[in-house]
Motif scaffolding. Structure first.
Motif, PDB file in Angstrom:
ATOM      1  N   LEU A 262      38.251  52.670  40.882  1.00  0.00           N
ATOM      2  CA  LEU A 262      39.141  52.797  39.723  1.00  0.00           C
ATOM      3  C   LEU A 262      40.482  53.472  39.789  1.00  0.00           C
ATOM      4  O   LEU A 262      41.229  52.978  39.442  1.00  0.00           O
ATOM      5  N   GLU A 263      40.390  54.538  40.593  1.00  0.00           N
ATOM      6  CA  GLU A 263      41.359  55.418  40.735  1.00  0.00           C
ATOM      7  C   GLU A 263      42.656  54.621  41.685  1.00  0.00           C
ATOM      8  O   GLU A 263      43.700  55.163  41.768  1.00  0.00           O
ATOM      9  N   GLU A 264      42.516  53.360  42.257  1.00  0.00           N
ATOM     10  CA  GLU A 264      43.353  52.704  43.006  1.00  0.00           C
ATOM     11  C   GLU A 264      44.261  52.096  41.987  1.00  0.00           C
ATOM     12  O   GLU A 264      45.413  51.487  42.299  1.00  0.00           O
ATOM     13  N   LEU A 265      43.780  51.723  40.800  1.00  0.00           N
ATOM     14  CA  LEU A 265      44.545  50.906  39.749  1.00  0.00           C
ATOM     15  C   LEU A 265      44.416  51.878  38.431  1.00  0.00           C
ATOM     16  O   LEU A 265      43.659  51.514  37.492  1.00  0.00           O
ATOM     17  N   PRO A 266      45.386  52.676  38.325  1.00  0.00           N
ATOM     18  CA  PRO A 266      45.351  53.446  37.196  1.00  0.00           C
ATOM     19  C   PRO A 266      45.397  52.767  35.731  1.00  0.00           C
ATOM     20  O   PRO A 266      44.666  53.222  34.896  1.00  0.00           O
TER      21      PRO A 266
ATOM     22  N   THR B 283      46.609  37.251  43.216  1.00  0.00           N
ATOM     23  CA  THR B 283      45.425  37.370  44.245  1.00  0.00           C
ATOM     24  C   THR B 283      45.036  38.871  43.891  1.00  0.00           C
ATOM     25  O   THR B 283      45.323  39.783  44.874  1.00  0.00           O
ATOM     26  N   PRO B 284      44.127  39.206  42.790  1.00  0.00           N
ATOM     27  CA  PRO B 284      43.954  40.441  42.711  1.00  0.00           C
ATOM     28  C   PRO B 284      42.693  40.964  43.833  1.00  0.00           C
ATOM     29  O   PRO B 284      42.292  40.167  44.351  1.00  0.00           O
ATOM     30  N   PRO B 285      42.685  42.304  44.113  1.00  0.00           N
ATOM     31  CA  PRO B 285      41.656  42.857  44.979  1.00  0.00           C
ATOM     32  C   PRO B 285      40.472  42.279  44.686  1.00  0.00           C
ATOM     33  O   PRO B 285      40.163  42.380  43.485  1.00  0.00           O
ATOM     34  N   ARG B 286      39.667  42.037  45.771  1.00  0.00           N
ATOM     35  CA  ARG B 286      38.370  41.633  45.435  1.00  0.00           C
ATOM     36  C   ARG B 286      37.416  42.935  44.736  1.00  0.00           C
ATOM     37  O   ARG B 286      36.399  42.767  44.074  1.00  0.00           O
ATOM     38  N   ARG B 287      37.594  44.042  45.745  1.00  0.00           N
ATOM     39  CA  ARG B 287      36.666  45.311  45.266  1.00  0.00           C
ATOM     40  C   ARG B 287      37.897  46.333  45.382  1.00  0.00           C
ATOM     41  O   ARG B 287      38.674  46.351  46.334  1.00  0.00           O
TER      42      ARG B 287
ATOM     43  N   TYR C  26      32.365  50.796  41.645  1.00  0.00           N
ATOM     44  CA  TYR C  26      33.682  49.849  42.166  1.00  0.00           C
ATOM     45  C   TYR C  26      33.783  48.880  41.267  1.00  0.00           C
ATOM     46  O   TYR C  26      32.948  48.356  40.398  1.00  0.00           O
ATOM     47  N   CYS C  27      35.110  48.302  41.044  1.00  0.00           N
ATOM     48  CA  CYS C  27      35.551  47.159  40.481  1.00  0.00           C
ATOM     49  C   CYS C  27      35.475  46.011  41.395  1.00  0.00           C
ATOM     50  O   CYS C  27      36.123  45.911  42.273  1.00  0.00           O
ATOM     51  N   TRP C  28      34.728  44.854  40.675  1.00  0.00           N
ATOM     52  CA  TRP C  28      34.750  43.547  41.250  1.00  0.00           C
ATOM     53  C   TRP C  28      35.495  42.718  40.630  1.00  0.00           C
ATOM     54  O   TRP C  28      35.064  42.348  39.540  1.00  0.00           O
ATOM     55  N   THR C  29      36.337  41.799  41.220  1.00  0.00           N
ATOM     56  CA  THR C  29      36.995  40.710  40.521  1.00  0.00           C
ATOM     57  C   THR C  29      36.266  39.677  40.679  1.00  0.00           C
ATOM     58  O   THR C  29      36.180  39.092  41.845  1.00  0.00           O
ATOM     59  N   VAL C  30      35.695  39.115  39.590  1.00  0.00           N
ATOM     60  CA  VAL C  30      34.901  37.792  39.757  1.00  0.00           C
ATOM     61  C   VAL C  30      35.570  36.536  39.422  1.00  0.00           C
ATOM     62  O   VAL C  30      34.867  35.220  39.645  1.00  0.00           O
ATOM     63  N   ALA C  31      36.539  36.537  38.553  1.00  0.00           N
ATOM     64  CA  ALA C  31      37.502  35.302  38.238  1.00  0.00           C
ATOM     65  C   ALA C  31      38.905  35.639  37.857  1.00  0.00           C
ATOM     66  O   ALA C  31      39.258  36.842  37.309  1.00  0.00           O
ATOM     67  N   SER C  32      39.688  34.651  38.262  1.00  0.00           N
ATOM     68  CA  SER C  32      41.122  35.057  38.243  1.00  0.00           C
ATOM     69  C   SER C  32      41.986  33.711  38.204  1.00  0.00           C
ATOM     70  O   SER C  32      41.312  32.655  38.272  1.00  0.00           O
TER      71      SER C  32
END
Length: 244
Positions: A234-238, A227-231, A215-221
């Motif tokens: 990969l297939e959710e964001l091509p 407001t990017p998804p926290r988790r 899974y991808c985790w957004t740690v800073a933005s």
């Protein structure tokens, strides 16, 4: 005219400042009503209006909204040689050249030369008047030299800009390294990295994402409305998936 360009060179190495000064001085030196400069966009390859003096709102809007295709500037750019039209109402020009828009804008004479550096055409330098210019000697050689001199200056200004940019990037990298060495807190470190990134790659929104356990985790933005998804998978964001 050549002296006017030389004087403009001493004003600034900034491209906008130099071309504004060069156009103003040349218009005054040769006694025309106004003028314009087009340059090839380095990213798109399109010929675009860069600056102008006393150009009618009609032509400004036409060239900025519809582009320069089909204009006299585009004709000179494609032909790669000077064009001298001392009286637009007389058939002094190629039959395929349409000067209707110039006449509609109230212009009666038009002189243009390609801006050239080595074997590359960078744009066009054009002068125009609301009256015929029979006193203007059709000296294509002078216009060619004028275009070449401006071409050298344009290239130098771009090289100067790139050099400044490279120094800024190098300094940002040094500052980022100092940031990496100044804190052990990951959250604070990543926030500072985004701050430094803004200096060399201006953005409206940005984020740093780490890949953990598939899974991808957004740690800073950054970004007021971002407001990017926290988790996310990969297939959710091509786009992110392609980068990975």
């Amino acid at each position: 005219a050549l002296n006017a360009i030389t004087q403009a060179l001493s004003v600034s190495l900034e491209l906008q400042d130099f071309l504004d000064e060069a156009l103003s001085r040349t218009v005054n030196a040769l006694g025309f009503t106004g003028g314009l400069i087009t340059l090839v966009d380095e990213h798109t390859g399109d010929l675009v209006l860069f600056n102008h003096i006393s150009l009618s709102p009609f032509l400004v809007e036409r060239m900025t909204t519809q582009g320069t295709s089909g204009t006299v500037c585009d004709f000179v750019y494609q032909e790669g040689k000077p064009l001298i039209l001392t009286n637009l109402r007389q058939r002094q020009h190629n039959a395929s050249l349409d000067v209707g828009e110039l006449l509609e804008a109230g212009l009666q004479s038009y002189v243009s030369t390609p801006i050239v550096y080595q074997n590359r055409t960078l744009g066009t330098f054009c002068l125009f008047d609301t009256a015929p210019q029979p006193a203007f000697e059709p000296d294509a050689a002078l216009l060619t030299v004028l275009g070449q001199q401006i071409g050298v200056a344009v290239e130098n200004a771009r090289l100067f800009k790139n050099a400044v940019r490279e120094r800024e990037v190098a300094q940002t990298l040094l500052d980022t390294v100092e940031t990496l060495n100044s804190t052990l807190r990951l959250d604070e470190l990543l926030e500072r990295v985004l701050d430094e990134l803004q200096r060399v790659v201006p953005y409206n929104a940005a984020s740093i994402t780490l890949l953990r356990d598939e899974y991808c985790w957004t740690v800073a933005s950054r970004g007021p409305e971002y407001t990017p998804p926290r988790r996310f998978a990969l297939e959710e964001l091509p786009p992110v998936q392609r980068v990975v």
